[in-house]
Design a protein around this motif. Structure first.
Motif, PDB file in Angstrom:
ATOM      1  N   LEU A  59       0.889  -1.514   0.201  1.00  0.00           N
ATOM      2  CA  LEU A  59       0.273   0.219   0.166  1.00  0.00           C
ATOM      3  C   LEU A  59       0.873   0.966  -0.457  1.00  0.00           C
ATOM      4  O   LEU A  59       0.424   2.424  -0.343  1.00  0.00           O
ATOM      5  N   LEU A  61       2.059   2.438   2.717  1.00  0.00           N
ATOM      6  CA  LEU A  61       2.354   2.979   3.630  1.00  0.00           C
ATOM      7  C   LEU A  61       3.687   2.284   4.815  1.00  0.00           C
ATOM      8  O   LEU A  61       3.124   1.604   5.798  1.00  0.00           O
ATOM      9  N   ALA A  89      -2.193   8.073  -2.571  1.00  0.00           N
ATOM     10  CA  ALA A  89      -3.333   8.472  -1.491  1.00  0.00           C
ATOM     11  C   ALA A  89      -5.021   8.774  -2.669  1.00  0.00           C
ATOM     12  O   ALA A  89      -5.768   7.334  -1.910  1.00  0.00           O
ATOM     13  N   ARG A  92      -5.409   4.236  -3.139  1.00  0.00           N
ATOM     14  CA  ARG A  92      -5.245   3.394  -1.501  1.00  0.00           C
ATOM     15  C   ARG A  92      -6.334   3.728  -1.327  1.00  0.00           C
ATOM     16  O   ARG A  92      -7.160   5.071  -1.453  1.00  0.00           O
ATOM     17  N   GLY A  93      -7.940   2.738  -0.440  1.00  0.00           N
ATOM     18  CA  GLY A  93      -8.960   2.781  -0.395  1.00  0.00           C
ATOM     19  C   GLY A  93      -9.333   2.659  -2.084  1.00  0.00           C
ATOM     20  O   GLY A  93     -11.034   2.339  -2.200  1.00  0.00           O
ATOM     21  N   PHE A 100      -8.718  -5.216   8.515  1.00  0.00           N
ATOM     22  CA  PHE A 100      -7.433  -5.439   9.359  1.00  0.00           C
ATOM     23  C   PHE A 100      -8.188  -6.009  11.026  1.00  0.00           C
ATOM     24  O   PHE A 100      -8.713  -6.213  10.838  1.00  0.00           O
ATOM     25  N   ALA A 106      -9.975  -0.533  14.951  1.00  0.00           N
ATOM     26  CA  ALA A 106     -10.026   0.306  13.627  1.00  0.00           C
ATOM     27  C   ALA A 106     -10.578   0.911  12.790  1.00  0.00           C
ATOM     28  O   ALA A 106     -10.428   1.293  12.043  1.00  0.00           O
ATOM     29  N   VAL A 120     -15.067   7.462   2.547  1.00  0.00           N
ATOM     30  CA  VAL A 120     -14.050   7.696   1.877  1.00  0.00           C
ATOM     31  C   VAL A 120     -14.729   7.920   0.419  1.00  0.00           C
ATOM     32  O   VAL A 120     -13.893   7.342  -0.920  1.00  0.00           O
ATOM     33  N   GLU A 123     -14.182  11.169  -0.514  1.00  0.00           N
ATOM     34  CA  GLU A 123     -12.438  10.823  -1.291  1.00  0.00           C
ATOM     35  C   GLU A 123     -12.313  10.909  -2.662  1.00  0.00           C
ATOM     36  O   GLU A 123     -11.120  11.048  -3.529  1.00  0.00           O
ATOM     37  N   HIS A 124     -12.829   9.450  -2.945  1.00  0.00           N
ATOM     38  CA  HIS A 124     -12.520   8.563  -4.439  1.00  0.00           C
ATOM     39  C   HIS A 124     -13.284   8.893  -5.339  1.00  0.00           C
ATOM     40  O   HIS A 124     -13.266   8.078  -6.335  1.00  0.00           O
TER      41      HIS A 124
ATOM     42  N   THR B 237      -5.902   3.038  10.044  1.00  0.00           N
ATOM     43  CA  THR B 237      -7.027   2.640   8.172  1.00  0.00           C
ATOM     44  C   THR B 237      -7.871   4.084   7.494  1.00  0.00           C
ATOM     45  O   THR B 237      -7.146   3.689   6.001  1.00  0.00           O
ATOM     46  N   ARG B 239      -5.323   6.047   6.699  1.00  0.00           N
ATOM     47  CA  ARG B 239      -4.422   5.778   5.655  1.00  0.00           C
ATOM     48  C   ARG B 239      -4.193   5.555   4.203  1.00  0.00           C
ATOM     49  O   ARG B 239      -4.134   5.100   3.385  1.00  0.00           O
ATOM     50  N   ALA B 240      -4.545   4.520   5.041  1.00  0.00           N
ATOM     51  CA  ALA B 240      -4.919   3.304   4.021  1.00  0.00           C
ATOM     52  C   ALA B 240      -6.309   2.486   3.709  1.00  0.00           C
ATOM     53  O   ALA B 240      -6.402   2.631   2.103  1.00  0.00           O
ATOM     54  N   SER B 241      -6.907   3.943   3.388  1.00  0.00           N
ATOM     55  CA  SER B 241      -8.537   4.584   2.644  1.00  0.00           C
ATOM     56  C   SER B 241      -8.195   5.413   1.987  1.00  0.00           C
ATOM     57  O   SER B 241      -9.551   6.066   1.172  1.00  0.00           O
ATOM     58  N   GLY B 242      -6.568   6.479   1.692  1.00  0.00           N
ATOM     59  CA  GLY B 242      -6.457   7.235   1.088  1.00  0.00           C
ATOM     60  C   GLY B 242      -6.754   8.379   1.182  1.00  0.00           C
ATOM     61  O   GLY B 242      -7.195   9.321   0.267  1.00  0.00           O
ATOM     62  N   LEU B 243      -7.509   8.427   2.977  1.00  0.00           N
ATOM     63  CA  LEU B 243      -7.677  10.385   3.138  1.00  0.00           C
ATOM     64  C   LEU B 243      -6.764  11.088   2.797  1.00  0.00           C
ATOM     65  O   LEU B 243      -5.776  10.716   3.796  1.00  0.00           O
ATOM     66  N   PRO B 244      -7.450  12.523   3.124  1.00  0.00           N
ATOM     67  CA  PRO B 244      -6.212  13.357   2.513  1.00  0.00           C
ATOM     68  C   PRO B 244      -5.746  13.035   3.981  1.00  0.00           C
ATOM     69  O   PRO B 244      -5.889  14.265   4.835  1.00  0.00           O
TER      70      PRO B 244
END
Lengths: 324, 337, 283
Positions: A59, A61, A89, A92-93, A100, A106, A120, A123-124, B237, B239-244
């Protein structure tokens, strides 16, 4: 180990260390792994074997103390270790999602789960704000959370562990990613919930032709749900094979010991064998084969570098000079 | 809304405790209070008369009941030094103290929270070390000493601060018509901008010196709470979700970190209300603290007691506000109650 | 913790954190001043000299003199006894009382716990410095009463800390074992639990000491407790304050700096001790 078409994810010759004040931890060394489209791949190993480190690296990360010594991680042609932060960024997501262990921690404890999914989506995807709530509720409904409208308003502490993991899956799948990384997704859940969650993950993968990388210490779990399994030991991938072949004809001594120590419906407790020795200290000077100290088949040739891959069959390779 | 009433009810034991403590203290006054209140020319008879009048011949529970009833009616007695009812004296001076404390808190929060956040996002950087140094130094400086140092530096040496004598230079300005009693608010209400400027100028040094001591605990807890929040699973989580990054830092990490920060605010208010006494003394500030210091020195117990009660009441109220803020931030608290 | 482990930690904490070591050295010097103050001081701290009023720092008077011509260095040195003495006595007293009350509340629970906790909550319902003022006003303006007030406002911290620590340990194996061995409540508490919570309590003492000094000095600053001409840092700062606007900075800076130094060192020592005892809690 070469796959015919371009795989969705390919980890190539990845070596990664952690620089700590107590020395350099050689967490991953020459790791190769591919995930094809629509495939469920399991990565199995003891805790500390580096499987989670690899997943986070996929990722982009990795921890601040981590340093990549060599290799690449290509996801649909994008080098996850070299890409710009905003590109990462955006991936991801949206393209790669992750779930997790211990789902209750989490999730953000003071934000409604519906809002966390909405964050989420916002954002995407190009969702309109007025549709946001509806889309988040749909995401909850897709993982068959009963009464999703009401659950949208819930905080994580109001939900059970299994329900939180469903929310995590809903969040991960909200943007229809092409790869799901599941890091010990059932650890900390009770046994019946484990099966329900894993069934859900498999069903979602098949339905959306999504690839899944399942990280687990439980070979039994991986055996039940994965198409292919990679076995990790002390930062090395020691064996990769289709599930049935790996379970029936393990080629690496470590895989065989793992199998012997994994409970099955037919085995009784006294048939289980624990693996002798422990993982080597990854800060020390390590032999070519990091399993050699625990291995009864060890021969002097084992200490020669580099440690080669031995191909057993087109899909089955083992990193051992004296395979079974 | 029902948790609000629960919290409000929860303050009652504290209030009873506060009244009980002041009652016990008033009985610990050295000597015979009846003789004390009867004055120097009293004989046995007049002392007994005063004793009966004050109710000192009744049983303690009865006395406590009368004491509490007096307090309820705002009967705090008369001040020996000013000759006025203590309640009037307090009402007269409280706004000045509140104004000072408010600006001190504003300063402390405005500096400490960004500093703590900044330090936590860059552990072991220069900012982090600067933050830790400021925290250690800030915690070691007595409030009154900081106040005096500031006066020496900014008034005497650099001559950039106004004379440290009270809330307003009364020679050049007249106080705005009293509405709230806080000069800044009253001058805005009256539209007297030059007075507003002047009273703000008077406020800078006292509130900064008072805020310095509150800075340390807030910055330290912000830094620690942010470090913990940034290392937690749900940030991973996010970060892994790509939030800014901004969203992760502010609406995920900082909001969670504000919980420990609000919890430490209780201690901070305790410091501020206590420290304001010292700062008022240093800057000739006409607040309740300076009033209480005079009263303590001249053994004017009614005035001291009124001050202690007022401060305790204020503190209980502030803690209630803190509780409500914590409840607003954390849904878990809301559901527990 | 084994002795070797402790020594290793000590070496680590002091080696890693030179500041702790420095603070120990400075505190030792302050304690020497407190004990031998009158012998070390170059002048009699009470001796006035009409010909040498408000003399700036010089070779003869390194810290200058005050409005009555008294040597400030001598006064700062001699004052250490009173300032440290008040704080140490107050901290130790509240430590002892707080430990006893907290241990009882934590071990027995039930109504003793409810009463003790309620009393502590009530103390904490006041802004603590304000409560201290009220106590001194009611009991009378004396050094003893300043100490009593400082004890009272420090009590809740020790009591709550001890209560929590005892509560955790009450259920632990070694306590259970001692109880099953036929020991009564008091022997278990005194012989098995209290020795285990003493180390973390000592850290608490050290961390609170600075605060106790600040409180006592603050009370002196507003004229409570110590009377002139007794040398004490808080009252010296207060006396020196009148000369700020005429620029005689040394009258308040040196006693104030002594206060800062003492508090700073106690805080550093407390942090260092905490690291030593609990390396995990290092923040």
């Amino acid at each position: 180990m070469k796959a015919p078409a371009t795989p969705l994810l390919s980890i190539e010759d990845l070596s990664l260390v952690f620089r700590t004040r107590h020395g350099t931890v050689r967490a991953l060394e020459n790791v190769d792994l591919t995930v094809e489209r629509g495939e469920i791949v399991g990565v199995v190993g003891e805790s500390g074997s580096g499987k989670s480190v690899m997943a986070y690296a996929a990722l982009g990360l990795q921890d601040a103390a981590a340093q990549v010594l060599g290799g690449r991680i290509l996801f649909e042609g994008l080098d996850m270790l070299a890409a710009a932060p905003d590109v990462l960024a955006a991936t991801r997501g949206r393209e790669i999602a992750m779930i997790f262990q211990s789902p209750r921690t989490a999730l953000n404890p003071i934000r409604k789960v519906g809002h966390q999914i909405a964050d989420v989506l916002l954002e995407h995807t190009a969702v309109r704000r007025s549709d946001l709530r509806q889309r988040a509720i749909e995401a909850l409904a897709r993982v068959r959370i009963p009464d999703p409208e009401r659950r949208y308003e819930a905080y994580p502490f109001e939900l059970s562990g299994g329900m939180c993991q469903r929310v995590m899956i809903a969040m991960a799948l909200a943007c229809s990613p092409s790869l799901l990384i599941a890091d010990e997704p059932t650890t900390g859940l009770d046994v019946t919930t484990q099966a329900v969650i894993m069934d859900l993950v498999r069903e979602m993968s098949r339905e959306a032709r999504m690839s899944t990388l399942l990280i687990t210490h439980d070979l039994g779990l991986a055996g039940e749900y994965c198409d292919r399994i990679a076995v990790m030991h002390a930062g090395h991938i020691v064996e990769v094979a289709p599930t049935v072949e790996l379970l029936q004809r393990p080629a690496h001594p470590y895989t065989r010991q793992l199998l012997a120590s994994t409970p099955t419906p037919r085995s009784s407790i006294d048939q289980l064998v624990s693996i002798p020795g422990q993982l080597p200290d990854l800060r020390s000077d390590l032999p070519a084969c990091r399993f050699s100290a625990r291995c009864e088949r060890h021969v002097s040739a084992c200490d020669e570098r580099p440690l080669p891959w031995t191909v057993i069959s087109p899909q089955h390779a083992v990193r051992c000079r004296v395979p079974l | 809304m029902h948790f609000f009433w629960k919290r409000l009810l929860g303050t009652i034991p504290s209030l009873i405790g506060v009244v009980l403590v002041t009652f016990v203290l008033s009985h610990a006054l050295p000597g015979d209070p009846a003789a004390f209140f009867a004055g120097p020319a009293a004989n046995a008879e007049s002392i007994a008369e005063v004793r009966a009048k004050l109710g000192l011949d009744r049983s303690l529970p009865v006395q406590f009941f009368h004491y509490a009833d007096d307090l309820r009616r705002g009967q705090l007695g008369n001040s020996l030094t000013t000759g006025q009812p203590v309640l009037n004296d307090l009402i007269e001076r409280l706004p000045a103290s509140l104004e000072l404390t408010f600006f001190a808190l504003l300063f402390a929060v405005a500096v400490a929270i960004p500093l703590g956040v900044w330090a936590a996002t860059r552990p072991d950087s220069m900012v982090d070390h600067a933050c830790r140094a400021l925290v250690s130094i800030g915690a070691a400086f007595p409030t009154f000493f900081i106040g005096l140092l500031f006066v020496y530096l900014f008034y005497f040496l650099f001559d950039i601060a106004p004379q440290p004598l009270g809330r307003l230079n009364e020679i050049m300005y007249t106080a705005p018509p009293r509405i709230t009693g806080a000069y800044t608010v009253d001058s805005i209400l009256a539209g007297e901008w030059s007075v507003l400027r002047a009273s703000l100028a008077q406020l800078v040094l006292p509130s900064v010196s008072l805020g310095m001591f509150a800075l340390a605990p807030i910055a330290r807890i912000t830094r620690a709470a942010m470090l913990q929040a940034l290392g937690s699973d749900f940030i991973r989580t996010a970060r892994a979700s790509g939030l800014p990054a901004r969203k992760i830092l502010f609406s995920y990490a900082l909001r969670n970190a504000m919980l420990p920060v609000t919890n430490v605010l209780g201690m901070v208010f305790s410091f501020l209300l206590g420290g304001s006494v010292l700062i008022e003394q240093v800057y000739g500030w006409q607040g309740v603290g300076a009033y209480a210091v005079n009263a303590v020195i001249s053994s004017d117990y009614a005035a001291v007691q009124g001050f202690v009660l007022a401060m305790a009441l204020l503190y209980v109220l502030l803690n209630l506000v803190i509780d409500l803020i914590a409840t607003a931030i954390d849904p878990r608290v809301r559901f527990e109650s | 913790m084994t002795f070797a482990g402790f020594a290793r930690n000590a070496a680590y904490a002091f080696g890693e954190n030179r500041l702790t070591l420095v603070s120990v050295v400075i505190l030792a010097a302050l304690v020497l001043c407190a004990i031998f103050g009158p012998l070390i001081a170059p002048y009699d701290p009470l001796m006035t000299d009409g010909t040498a009023r408000l003399v700036p720092p010089s070779a003869a008077h390194p810290f200058g003199t005050d409005a009555l011509g008294r040597d400030i260095l001598s006064r700062v040195i001699v004052a250490a006894r009173l300032d440290l003495g008040m704080a140490v006595i107050a901290a130790l007293l509240s430590f002892a009382v707080g430990l006893a009350l907290g241990a009882i509340a934590g071990y027995f629970g039930g109504w003793p716990d409810r009463i003790i906790s309620r009393v502590m909550d009530t103390i904490m319902a006041f802004p603590l410095f304000v409560l201290a003022m009220g106590i001194v006003a009611a009991l009378g303006n004396s050094v003893l009463n300043v100490i009593i007030a400082t004890v009272v406002i420090n009590l809740p911290f020790y009591c709550r800390f001890a209560r929590a620590e005892v509560n955790v340990r009450r259920e632990q194996g070694f306590v259970e074992a001692a109880r099953m061995g036929g020991n009564g409540a008091m022997p278990v508490l005194v012989n098995h639990i209290v020795p285990n919570i003493l180390p973390p309590m000592m850290v608490q003492v050290s961390l609170n000491m600075g605060w106790a000094i600040l409180n006592a000095a603050g009370l002196s600053f507003i004229g409570l407790g110590v009377r002139p001409p007794t040398p004490e840092w808080g009252i010296m700062v207060s006396e020196g304050a009148s000369f700020i606007i005429s620029g005689e900075w040394w009258t308040f800076v040196f006693p104030g700096a002594a206060l800062v130094l003492a508090v700073f060192c106690f805080n550093l020592l407390g942090d260092g001790l905490r690291d030593l005892l609990d390396p995990k809690r290092r923040v």
